[in-house]
Design an enzyme around this catalytic site. Structure first.
Site, PDB file in Angstrom:
ATOM      1  CB  SER A  40      49.517  47.823  58.385  1.00 47.53           C
ATOM      2  OG  SER A  40      49.251  48.353  59.665  1.00 47.53           O
TER       3      SER A  40
ATOM      4  CB  SER B 101      50.041  29.110  33.252  1.00 46.22           C
ATOM      5  OG  SER B 101      48.731  29.465  33.645  1.00 46.22           O
TER       6      SER B 101
ATOM      7  CG  HIS C  52      38.663  42.629  47.631  1.00 42.52           C
ATOM      8  ND1 HIS C  52      37.749  43.049  46.680  1.00 42.52           N
ATOM      9  CD2 HIS C  52      39.655  42.003  46.935  1.00 42.52           C
ATOM     10  CE1 HIS C  52      38.167  42.696  45.479  1.00 42.52           C
ATOM     11  NE2 HIS C  52      39.312  42.060  45.603  1.00 42.52           N
ATOM     12  CB  SER C  53      39.088  40.802  54.661  1.00 44.93           C
ATOM     13  OG  SER C  53      37.731  40.459  54.554  1.00 44.93           O
TER      14      SER C  53
ATOM     15  NE  ARG D 176      46.588  41.489  41.566  1.00 36.86           N
ATOM     16  CZ  ARG D 176      47.323  42.488  41.112  1.00 36.86           C
ATOM     17  NH1 ARG D 176      48.202  43.082  41.897  1.00 36.86           N
ATOM     18  NH2 ARG D 176      47.167  42.905  39.875  1.00 36.86           N
TER      19      ARG D 176
ATOM     20  N   PRO E 241      38.383  40.786  35.090  1.00 39.24           N
ATOM     21  CG  PRO E 241      36.484  40.453  36.400  1.00 39.24           C
ATOM     22  CD  PRO E 241      37.706  39.740  35.881  1.00 39.24           C
TER      23      PRO E 241
END
Length: 352
Positions: A272, A101, A212-213, A73, A182
């Site tokens: 997890s 940045s 997103h796995s 992310r 977005p």
């Protein structure tokens, strides 16, 4: 681009073309390619830089495997800033795409933007930077550290190890106004438009969403799908009925201000364990995607084909992920005399 770089991407392109023959997608980095494979070794400035990074990531990962989605992310948030907004401010500020940045502190820095709520992984980058500054002072950029550390963390989680081209420089400023990431509640057309504005394509979109796995998201990004989709007072019809029931138990309807905002796993089958598997794509096929943007992949002709291919063959996803991560890491990088090499990833060398 150096010969070995071309060879690597030529093999990837051939492999992907065999499985996705009807999808119009890029097979190499976006020109101009300013980065180099093993930049620090080639220039004899810090031969073991990548070894140092991998060692530190491995130590963190053994204690906390959630560093994988945190770093993914973080690199996404760094590379996908609003380039048009940046250019309007000033190119001399050195705030363009993958320039670290996102790591800079400040009351109005990128990390303070609402879209970046809950970002993590900063401590990992700080530790790696400290190690590298002790061994190769003023040489390895924070931008390269972020991209290298992410590569190593996703490899430990089951994704492929891919070549990270290095030689990036660090940006000189960070602005929350430049962040236009977005909402996860958008259509596949809107998502594709956003990716294309960054020089990426439909294969990059369907592939990078596969990140997103692993990881978690707040229920506040999901409740509209469960209780009042598009103001209908009903769940999102693209969600399976049993999955809606399951998710409602985890994400109660938000009826009052200050109500808690629980976290849920983006791929409950990975959970997890934080492992990359093809279950992300098979769950989309079964109408069990947590985020709307993920479920939307079945509604575009190309995105649906890619989803089917990746659900059927995990190796195809692994190959594509290597290429798309490299392409995202190549967005508007700073090189040469642009920017600087931060001594501390949280501040510029002038301390501003």
């Amino acid at each position: 681009m150096r010969r070995e770089n071309l060879a690597f991407f030529s093999l990837l392109a051939l492999a992907l073309s065999l499985c996705l023959r009807y999808v119009d997608a890029a097979s190499s980095l976006q020109p101009p390619v300013k980065l180099m494979w093993h930049y620090y070794k080639h220039h004899n400035t810090c031969d073991e830089a990548e070894v140092y990074v991998r060692h530190e990531v491995e130590k963190f990962w053994k204690k906390d495997q959630s560093i994988t989605p945190k770093l993914l992310r973080l690199v996404y948030s760094d590379c996908m800033v609003n380039v048009l907004e940046v250019l309007a401010e000033s190119l001399s500020d050195g705030l363009e795409g993958c320039d670290a940045s996102i790591l800079l502190d400040g009351p109005n820095s990128e990390k303070k933007a609402p879209q970046n709520r809950g970002l993590g992984g900063f401590v990992i980058i700080d530790k790696i930077k400290t190690v590298l500054e002790n061994r190769c002072p003023g040489v390895v950029s924070c931008a390269d550290i972020l991209n290298l550390a992410t590569r190593d963390a996703v490899h430990m989680a089951g994704a492929p190890s891919y070549p990270v081209f290095t030689g990036r420089r660090d940006g000189m400023s960070s602005s929350a106004a430049s962040v236009d990431l977005p909402s996860p509640s958008i259509s596949w057309e809107q998502a594709l438009s956003y990716f294309r504005s960054r020089g990426l394509d439909v294969l990059d979109l369907a592939t990078l969403l596969g990140a997103h796995s692993v990881g978690r998201t707040h229920c506040s990004y999901v409740v509209d799908r469960l209780y009042n989709f598009n103001g209908t007072g009903k769940p999102d019809p693209s969600m399976g009925a049993s999955f809606v029931t399951e998710m409602k138990k985890l994400c109660p309807q938000r009826l009052q201000k200050g109500q808690s905002d629980p976290l849920v796993f983006l791929d409950p089958e990975s959970g997890s364990n934080y492992k990359f598997t093809q279950s992300y794509y098979s769950r989309i096929q079964s109408h069990k995607a947590v985020l709307e943007v993920d479920q939307q992949l079945i509604f575009g002709n190309d995105t649906a084909q890619i989803t089917d291919e990746f659900a059927a063959g995990f190796e195809d996803f692994r190959k594509s992920f290597a290429l798309s991560m490299s392409r995202m890491g190549n967005i508007n990088v700073l090189t040469g005399n642009q920017g600087e090499i931060h001594r501390n990833c949280r501040i510029t060398n002038k301390g501003k």
